[in-house]
Design a protein around this motif. Structure first.
Motif, PDB file in Angstrom:
ATOM      1  N   LEU A 131     -49.447  -1.803  -0.002  1.00 31.78           N
ATOM      2  CA  LEU A 131     -50.174  -0.579  -0.342  1.00 31.78           C
ATOM      3  C   LEU A 131     -49.282   0.374  -1.140  1.00 31.78           C
ATOM      4  O   LEU A 131     -49.766   1.212  -1.890  1.00 31.78           O
ATOM      5  N   HIS A 132     -47.957   0.213  -0.980  1.00 36.94           N
ATOM      6  CA  HIS A 132     -46.979   1.039  -1.694  1.00 36.94           C
ATOM      7  C   HIS A 132     -46.335   0.278  -2.851  1.00 36.94           C
ATOM      8  O   HIS A 132     -45.335   0.745  -3.417  1.00 36.94           O
ATOM      9  N   GLY A 133     -46.866  -0.910  -3.155  1.00 41.64           N
ATOM     10  CA  GLY A 133     -46.331  -1.704  -4.261  1.00 41.64           C
ATOM     11  C   GLY A 133     -45.073  -2.483  -3.933  1.00 41.64           C
ATOM     12  O   GLY A 133     -44.380  -2.954  -4.833  1.00 41.64           O
TER      13      GLY A 133
ATOM     14  N   GLU B 249     -53.734   5.637  12.829  1.00 44.55           N
ATOM     15  CA  GLU B 249     -54.848   5.410  13.761  1.00 44.55           C
ATOM     16  C   GLU B 249     -54.506   4.324  14.777  1.00 44.55           C
ATOM     17  O   GLU B 249     -54.976   4.382  15.920  1.00 44.55           O
ATOM     18  N   THR B 250     -53.778   3.316  14.321  1.00 45.73           N
ATOM     19  CA  THR B 250     -53.373   2.215  15.191  1.00 45.73           C
ATOM     20  C   THR B 250     -51.888   1.957  14.981  1.00 45.73           C
ATOM     21  O   THR B 250     -51.269   2.499  14.062  1.00 45.73           O
ATOM     22  N   VAL B 251     -51.287   1.134  15.839  1.00 46.79           N
ATOM     23  CA  VAL B 251     -49.860   0.828  15.738  1.00 46.79           C
ATOM     24  C   VAL B 251     -49.649  -0.684  15.647  1.00 46.79           C
ATOM     25  O   VAL B 251     -50.477  -1.468  16.101  1.00 46.79           O
ATOM     26  N   LEU B 252     -48.525  -1.035  15.049  1.00 52.06           N
ATOM     27  CA  LEU B 252     -48.174  -2.442  14.894  1.00 52.06           C
ATOM     28  C   LEU B 252     -46.969  -2.822  15.745  1.00 52.06           C
ATOM     29  O   LEU B 252     -46.714  -3.972  15.968  1.00 52.06           O
ATOM     30  N   ALA B 253     -46.247  -1.823  16.228  1.00 53.56           N
ATOM     31  CA  ALA B 253     -45.048  -2.082  17.018  1.00 53.56           C
ATOM     32  C   ALA B 253     -45.278  -1.727  18.470  1.00 53.56           C
ATOM     33  O   ALA B 253     -46.045  -0.811  18.782  1.00 53.56           O
ATOM     34  N   ARG B 254     -44.586  -2.453  19.327  1.00 54.40           N
ATOM     35  CA  ARG B 254     -44.637  -2.136  20.751  1.00 54.40           C
ATOM     36  C   ARG B 254     -43.691  -0.990  21.049  1.00 54.40           C
ATOM     37  O   ARG B 254     -42.647  -0.855  20.438  1.00 54.40           O
ATOM     38  N   PHE B 255     -44.090  -0.154  21.986  1.00 55.88           N
ATOM     39  CA  PHE B 255     -43.195   0.904  22.430  1.00 55.88           C
ATOM     40  C   PHE B 255     -42.259   0.337  23.478  1.00 55.88           C
ATOM     41  O   PHE B 255     -42.666  -0.442  24.329  1.00 55.88           O
TER      42      PHE B 255
ATOM     43  N   GLN C  19     -57.987  -3.246   5.542  1.00 57.34           N
ATOM     44  CA  GLN C  19     -58.456  -2.107   6.325  1.00 57.34           C
ATOM     45  C   GLN C  19     -57.617  -1.920   7.588  1.00 57.34           C
ATOM     46  O   GLN C  19     -57.320  -0.783   7.978  1.00 57.34           O
ATOM     47  N   LEU C  20     -57.228  -3.018   8.232  1.00 57.07           N
ATOM     48  CA  LEU C  20     -56.385  -2.920   9.425  1.00 57.07           C
ATOM     49  C   LEU C  20     -55.035  -2.307   9.071  1.00 57.07           C
ATOM     50  O   LEU C  20     -54.510  -1.464   9.807  1.00 57.07           O
ATOM     51  N   ALA C  21     -54.472  -2.713   7.917  1.00 56.97           N
ATOM     52  CA  ALA C  21     -53.197  -2.148   7.472  1.00 56.97           C
ATOM     53  C   ALA C  21     -53.336  -0.666   7.153  1.00 56.97           C
ATOM     54  O   ALA C  21     -52.428   0.127   7.458  1.00 56.97           O
ATOM     55  N   GLU C  22     -54.451  -0.291   6.564  1.00 56.19           N
ATOM     56  CA  GLU C  22     -54.686   1.119   6.259  1.00 56.19           C
ATOM     57  C   GLU C  22     -54.759   1.950   7.536  1.00 56.19           C
ATOM     58  O   GLU C  22     -54.292   3.091   7.568  1.00 56.19           O
ATOM     59  N   GLU C  23     -55.304   1.374   8.595  1.00 59.45           N
ATOM     60  CA  GLU C  23     -55.354   2.079   9.886  1.00 59.45           C
ATOM     61  C   GLU C  23     -53.951   2.264  10.464  1.00 59.45           C
ATOM     62  O   GLU C  23     -53.644   3.308  11.044  1.00 59.45           O
ATOM     63  N   VAL C  24     -53.108   1.245  10.304  1.00 54.13           N
ATOM     64  CA  VAL C  24     -51.715   1.371  10.761  1.00 54.13           C
ATOM     65  C   VAL C  24     -51.003   2.415   9.918  1.00 54.13           C
ATOM     66  O   VAL C  24     -50.292   3.283  10.446  1.00 54.13           O
ATOM     67  N   GLU C  25     -51.200   2.355   8.612  1.00 53.75           N
ATOM     68  CA  GLU C  25     -50.562   3.307   7.683  1.00 53.75           C
ATOM     69  C   GLU C  25     -50.950   4.745   8.017  1.00 53.75           C
ATOM     70  O   GLU C  25     -50.110   5.645   7.977  1.00 53.75           O
TER      71      GLU C  25
ATOM     72  N   ILE D  67     -50.433  -7.940   8.413  1.00 51.48           N
ATOM     73  CA  ILE D  67     -50.741  -6.508   8.412  1.00 51.48           C
ATOM     74  C   ILE D  67     -49.531  -5.728   7.883  1.00 51.48           C
ATOM     75  O   ILE D  67     -49.685  -4.796   7.083  1.00 51.48           O
ATOM     76  N   TYR D  68     -48.329  -6.126   8.289  1.00 54.45           N
ATOM     77  CA  TYR D  68     -47.129  -5.459   7.781  1.00 54.45           C
ATOM     78  C   TYR D  68     -46.993  -5.667   6.262  1.00 54.45           C
ATOM     79  O   TYR D  68     -46.682  -4.719   5.526  1.00 54.45           O
ATOM     80  N   ILE D  69     -47.238  -6.880   5.792  1.00 60.11           N
ATOM     81  CA  ILE D  69     -47.182  -7.151   4.346  1.00 60.11           C
ATOM     82  C   ILE D  69     -48.197  -6.283   3.609  1.00 60.11           C
ATOM     83  O   ILE D  69     -47.894  -5.699   2.570  1.00 60.11           O
ATOM     84  N   TRP D  70     -49.406  -6.187   4.158  1.00 61.71           N
ATOM     85  CA  TRP D  70     -50.428  -5.329   3.542  1.00 61.71           C
ATOM     86  C   TRP D  70     -49.946  -3.881   3.494  1.00 61.71           C
ATOM     87  O   TRP D  70     -50.101  -3.191   2.486  1.00 61.71           O
TER      88      TRP D  70
END
Length: 145
Positions: A21-23, A138-144, A129-135, A14-17
């Motif tokens: 998305l930004h090339g 809408e969703t997060v990839l890192a823990r608080f 799509q999951l990466a787009e949600e993080v971007e 997901i992070y790679i995606w």
């Protein structure tokens, strides 16, 4: 629900995606730092995913891991199978060799229902799509912390 390798793999892809998305291409060190995973273990998982064509990689000073159009078809189910195999979707939950519709284990009928729901959840959205949600936030990839 997922093995540690699978958790790291999902977060990494997901992070790679998100970066793609930004090339951008990204290295294993950057990925592992951003997804809170051990670098050597993450690199091993990523190389396996490259061999299985879930992601791509280029060597050299402008290289790194990336995804593109050819990777847009992949879902979480594809990623889980690439890392952990298909046992979650096919094997007997009690580990019996002869479990089937005609010879069910005590959990068989319940597991069939749960597996259908899990497959639906894992195939509903592409990894992109999951990466787009993080971007989009809408969703997060890192823990608080």
């Amino acid at each position: 629900m997922f093995s540690k390798a699978c958790q790291y793999g999902i977060r990494s892809v997901i992070y790679i995606w998100k970066q793609s998305l930004h090339g951008n291409k990204v290295g294993a060190k950057e990925i592992s730092e951003h997804v809170d995973a051990p670098e050597a273990f993450t690199a091993k998982i990523l190389q396996d995913l490259v061999r299985k064509k879930i992601i791509g990689s280029l060597k050299g000073p402008t290289g790194g891991f990336y995804v593109g159009k050819e990777h847009e078809i992949y879902t979480l189910k594809d990623l889980v199978i690439a890392i952990d195999g298909d046992q979650m979707f096919t094997g007997c939950s009690l580990g019996l060799n002869q479990c089937s519709e005609s010879n069910p284990c005590p959990l068989h009928s319940e597991i069939v229902i749960v597996r259908k729901q899990v497959v639906q959840m894992l195939t509903k959205k592409s990894l992109k799509q999951l990466a787009e949600e993080v971007e989009s936030g809408e969703t997060v990839l890192a823990r608080f912390t």
